[in-house]
Design an enzyme around this catalytic site. Structure first.
Site, PDB file in Angstrom:
ATOM      1  N   CYS A 158       1.883 -14.963  -6.110  1.00 29.66           N
ATOM      2  CA  CYS A 158       1.619 -15.096  -4.673  1.00 29.66           C
ATOM      3  C   CYS A 158       1.077 -16.491  -4.378  1.00 29.66           C
ATOM      4  O   CYS A 158       0.212 -16.986  -5.087  1.00 29.66           O
ATOM      5  CB  CYS A 158       0.600 -14.033  -4.237  1.00 29.66           C
TER       6      CYS A 158
ATOM      7  N   CYS B 231      -6.467 -16.168  -2.729  1.00 28.18           N
ATOM      8  CA  CYS B 231      -7.542 -15.158  -2.621  1.00 28.18           C
ATOM      9  C   CYS B 231      -8.269 -15.081  -3.975  1.00 28.18           C
ATOM     10  O   CYS B 231      -7.639 -14.771  -4.994  1.00 28.18           O
ATOM     11  CB  CYS B 231      -6.952 -13.808  -2.246  1.00 28.18           C
TER      12      CYS B 231
ATOM     13  N   CYS C 161      -8.085 -12.007  -6.417  1.00 35.61           N
ATOM     14  CA  CYS C 161      -6.812 -11.316  -6.647  1.00 35.61           C
ATOM     15  C   CYS C 161      -6.104 -11.687  -7.947  1.00 35.61           C
ATOM     16  O   CYS C 161      -5.928 -12.870  -8.259  1.00 35.61           O
ATOM     17  CB  CYS C 161      -5.893 -11.550  -5.460  1.00 35.61           C
TER      18      CYS C 161
ATOM     19  N   CYS D  64       1.949   4.202   0.001  1.00 37.04           N
ATOM     20  CA  CYS D  64       1.670   2.821   0.451  1.00 37.04           C
ATOM     21  C   CYS D  64       2.317   1.817  -0.495  1.00 37.04           C
ATOM     22  O   CYS D  64       2.076   1.866  -1.702  1.00 37.04           O
ATOM     23  CB  CYS D  64       0.171   2.535   0.435  1.00 37.04           C
TER      24      CYS D  64
ATOM     25  N   CYS E  15       3.155   3.581   4.513  1.00 35.58           N
ATOM     26  CA  CYS E  15       2.238   2.482   4.800  1.00 35.58           C
ATOM     27  C   CYS E  15       2.744   1.294   3.997  1.00 35.58           C
ATOM     28  O   CYS E  15       3.185   1.482   2.856  1.00 35.58           O
ATOM     29  CB  CYS E  15       0.826   2.859   4.341  1.00 35.58           C
TER      30      CYS E  15
ATOM     31  N   CYS F  10      -4.438  -0.097   9.336  1.00 35.22           N
ATOM     32  CA  CYS F  10      -5.354   0.169   8.229  1.00 35.22           C
ATOM     33  C   CYS F  10      -5.983  -1.175   7.906  1.00 35.22           C
ATOM     34  O   CYS F  10      -5.290  -2.107   7.493  1.00 35.22           O
ATOM     35  CB  CYS F  10      -4.545   0.716   7.050  1.00 35.22           C
TER      36      CYS F  10
ATOM     37  N   ARG G  19     -11.829   4.842   3.901  1.00 34.81           N
ATOM     38  CA  ARG G  19     -11.283   5.083   2.549  1.00 34.81           C
ATOM     39  C   ARG G  19     -12.136   4.427   1.468  1.00 34.81           C
ATOM     40  O   ARG G  19     -12.399   3.219   1.514  1.00 34.81           O
ATOM     41  CB  ARG G  19      -9.848   4.578   2.444  1.00 34.81           C
TER      42      ARG G  19
HETATM   43  N1  SAM Z   1      -0.514  -9.733  -0.096  1.00 35.37           N
HETATM   44  C1  SAM Z   1      -0.854  -8.913   0.990  1.00 35.37           C
HETATM   45  C2  SAM Z   1      -2.151  -9.337   1.650  1.00 35.37           C
HETATM   46  O1  SAM Z   1      -3.007  -9.897   1.009  1.00 35.37           O
HETATM   47  O2  SAM Z   1      -2.275  -9.094   2.840  1.00 35.37           O
HETATM   48  C3  SAM Z   1      -0.947  -7.446   0.643  1.00 35.37           C
HETATM   49  C4  SAM Z   1      -1.527  -6.992  -0.680  1.00 35.37           C
HETATM   50  S1  SAM Z   1      -3.231  -7.359  -0.988  1.00 35.37           S
HETATM   51  C5  SAM Z   1      -3.342  -6.992  -2.689  1.00 35.37           C
HETATM   52  C6  SAM Z   1      -4.113  -6.078  -0.134  1.00 35.37           C
HETATM   53  C7  SAM Z   1      -5.615  -6.059  -0.216  1.00 35.37           C
HETATM   54  O3  SAM Z   1      -6.037  -5.569  -1.483  1.00 35.37           O
HETATM   55  C8  SAM Z   1      -6.371  -7.360  -0.070  1.00 35.37           C
HETATM   56  O4  SAM Z   1      -6.489  -7.784   1.249  1.00 35.37           O
HETATM   57  C9  SAM Z   1      -7.733  -6.996  -0.646  1.00 35.37           C
HETATM   58  O5  SAM Z   1      -8.585  -6.517   0.364  1.00 35.37           O
HETATM   59  C10 SAM Z   1      -7.412  -5.888  -1.654  1.00 35.37           C
HETATM   60  N2  SAM Z   1      -7.619  -6.364  -3.040  1.00 35.37           N
HETATM   61  C11 SAM Z   1      -6.848  -7.203  -3.727  1.00 35.37           C
HETATM   62  N3  SAM Z   1      -7.353  -7.458  -4.942  1.00 35.37           N
HETATM   63  C12 SAM Z   1      -8.512  -6.754  -5.025  1.00 35.37           C
HETATM   64  C13 SAM Z   1      -9.508  -6.621  -6.031  1.00 35.37           C
HETATM   65  N4  SAM Z   1      -9.431  -7.262  -7.180  1.00 35.37           N
HETATM   66  N5  SAM Z   1     -10.562  -5.809  -5.781  1.00 35.37           N
HETATM   67  C14 SAM Z   1     -10.644  -5.146  -4.598  1.00 35.37           C
HETATM   68  N6  SAM Z   1      -9.742  -5.253  -3.618  1.00 35.37           N
HETATM   69  C15 SAM Z   1      -8.678  -6.052  -3.812  1.00 35.37           C
HETATM   70 FE1  SF4 Z   2      -1.536 -12.723  -2.397  1.00 32.09          FE
HETATM   71 FE2  SF4 Z   2      -3.370 -11.218  -3.561  1.00 32.09          FE
HETATM   72 FE3  SF4 Z   2      -4.037 -12.715  -1.485  1.00 32.09          FE
HETATM   73 FE4  SF4 Z   2      -2.440 -10.572  -1.119  1.00 32.09          FE
HETATM   74  S1  SF4 Z   2      -4.558 -10.533  -1.773  1.00 32.09           S
HETATM   75  S2  SF4 Z   2      -2.184 -12.631  -0.264  1.00 32.09           S
HETATM   76  S3  SF4 Z   2      -1.318 -10.603  -3.048  1.00 32.09           S
HETATM   77  S4  SF4 Z   2      -3.324 -13.476  -3.476  1.00 32.09           S
END
Ligand code: SAM
Ligand code: SF4
Ligand code: DTB
Length: 338
Positions: free
Chosen positions: A73, A77, A80, A117, A148, A208, A280
């Site tokens: 990606c 973040c 992530c 989802c 979802c 959500c 949730r």
């Molecule tokens: N890439 C898209 C986005 O970021 O909008 C969708 C998938 S992203 C993985 C969805 C959400 O998962 C993130 O916004 C975050 O809140 C949560 N998430 C991701 N990694 C996480 C982690 N290591 N621990 C807890 N929540 C996490």
């Molecule tokens: Fe990409 Fe992870 Fe951020 Fe979603 S949360 S935009 S998958 S880096």
């Protein structure tokens, strides 16, 4: 406690009583911090009372997650596993084939799950990739499940296309407070997130949206996150509260874990601010014992992710959740809202 705090507390108690049926979208930060400061039992009692006015207190809504496009990606973040900028050991995968999605959705349905989802590691979907996701949504709907998706940022016409495809929920988290946000993500703005939520709401898709705790934020940040969610023009239908899953190779790996009571307090405050939303208990349950999860339910959580995988990390195995749900005399929510 100062006189001012006491007076806010008294006014707040009145407001909560009077406005139990009217959903407020004008919470101020002092009110929210006052809730956080309540003695634990008072806070849980208030949250549980509101919960009972709005929901069956013994029902838990369950959703299953599937990563339909994993890793690589472009976003940064810092929590992530899927960011190309984080050196994690995750194997990247292209968009999953439709038959694999159908198989996973059927398995979930057979274990009593009502909502499926699908998550993609995108900054935003292209119009072409959206075509493929729309095929997945149609197939999952044909199996008889709610749908979802979480695909990153959407523009208005993309949200409209998803609505036309019959999508039930779009997940897009605010993640944290606007003030702390820049410490966590720099490749998209808080306003970008609010805009996507606005497009989803305008298209008539259920929203959500929630966040992650335990990223080094302060209590004020947690209060500000909930304030942003509760003061959206409509409360999100579903509010996922994630406890950070620490992933090796991400900047947030090794950070101090959030105190459990503070996590439970945040669930309770979310329940009070957004009394008709599903709250949730999301990522992070593997690290929580059953007693802590039970306190989260008591504080007003009424939804979980079910199945041994979240997107790329572990979730409690189904059998463990079944035993816990049984021990607590709870039941999986059966009815589909759509
Ligand atoms: N890439 C898209 C986005 O970021 O909008 C969708 C998938 S992203 C993985 C969805 C959400 O998962 C993130 O916004 C975050 O809140 C949560 N998430 C991701 N990694 C996480 C982690 N290591 N621990 C807890 N929540 C996490
Ligand atoms: Fe990409 Fe992870 Fe951020 Fe979603 S949360 S935009 S998958 S880096
Ligand atoms: C949400 O708030 N939590 C889910 C879902 N929405 C998409 C994702 C949790 C991801 C946890 C880390 C992982 O498995 O990659």
């Amino acid at each position: 406690m100062s006189l001012l705090r006491n007076s806010i507390k008294n006014q707040l108690n009145e407001k909560i009583k009077i406005e139990a049926d009217a959903l407020r979208t004008n919470w101020n930060i002092e009110e929210i911090e006052t809730l956080f400061d309540l003695p634990f039992s008072d806070l849980i009692y208030q949250a549980q009372s509101l919960h009972r006015q709005n929901f069956d207190p013994n029902a838990v809504q369950i959703s299953t997650l599937l990563s339909i496009k994993t890793g690589a990606c472009p976003e940064d973040c810092s929590y992530c596993s899927q960011s190309a900028q984080n050196d994690t050991s995750l194997e990247r995968e292209k968009l999953l084939a439709l038959d694999k999605v159908i198989t996973a959705a059927k398995e979930a349905k057979d274990s009593g799950v009502t909502r499926f989802c699908m998550g993609a590691a995108w900054r935003n979907p292209t119009d072409k990739s959206l075509d493929n996701v729309i095929d997945m949504i149609s197939a999952v709907k044909d199996i008889g499940m709610e749908t979802c998706v979480t695909l990153g940022m959407l523009n208005q016409s993309q949200a409209q296309r998803l609505k036309e495809a019959g999508l039930n929920y779009y997940n897009h988290n605010l993640d944290t407070s606007p003030e702390f946000y820049g410490e966590v993500i720099t490749t998209r703005t808080y306003q970008d997130r609010l805009d996507t939520i606005q497009h989803v709401q305008a298209a008539g898709i259920n929203v959500c949206s929630g966040g992650i705790l335990g990223m080094g934020e302060t209590r004020r940040d947690r209060a500000r996150l909930l304030q942003e969610l509760a003061n959206l023009s409509q409360h999100p239908d579903s509010v996922p509260i994630n406890d950070l899953v620490q992933v090796k190779g991400t900047p947030l790996d090794g950070i101090d874990r959030l105190d459990s009571f503070e996590f439970i307090r945040t669930i309770a405050v979310a329940r009070i601010l957004m009394p008709k939303s599903y709250v949730r208990l999301s990522a992070g349950r593997v690290e929580m014992n059953d007693e802590m999860q039970s306190l989260c339910f008591l504080a007003g959580a009424n939804s979980i992710f079910y199945g041994e995988r979240l997107l790329t990390t572990d979730n409690p195995v189904e059998n463990h959740d079944d035993v816990l749900i049984e021990k607590l005399g709870m039941k999986k929510e059966k009815s589909l809202s759509h």
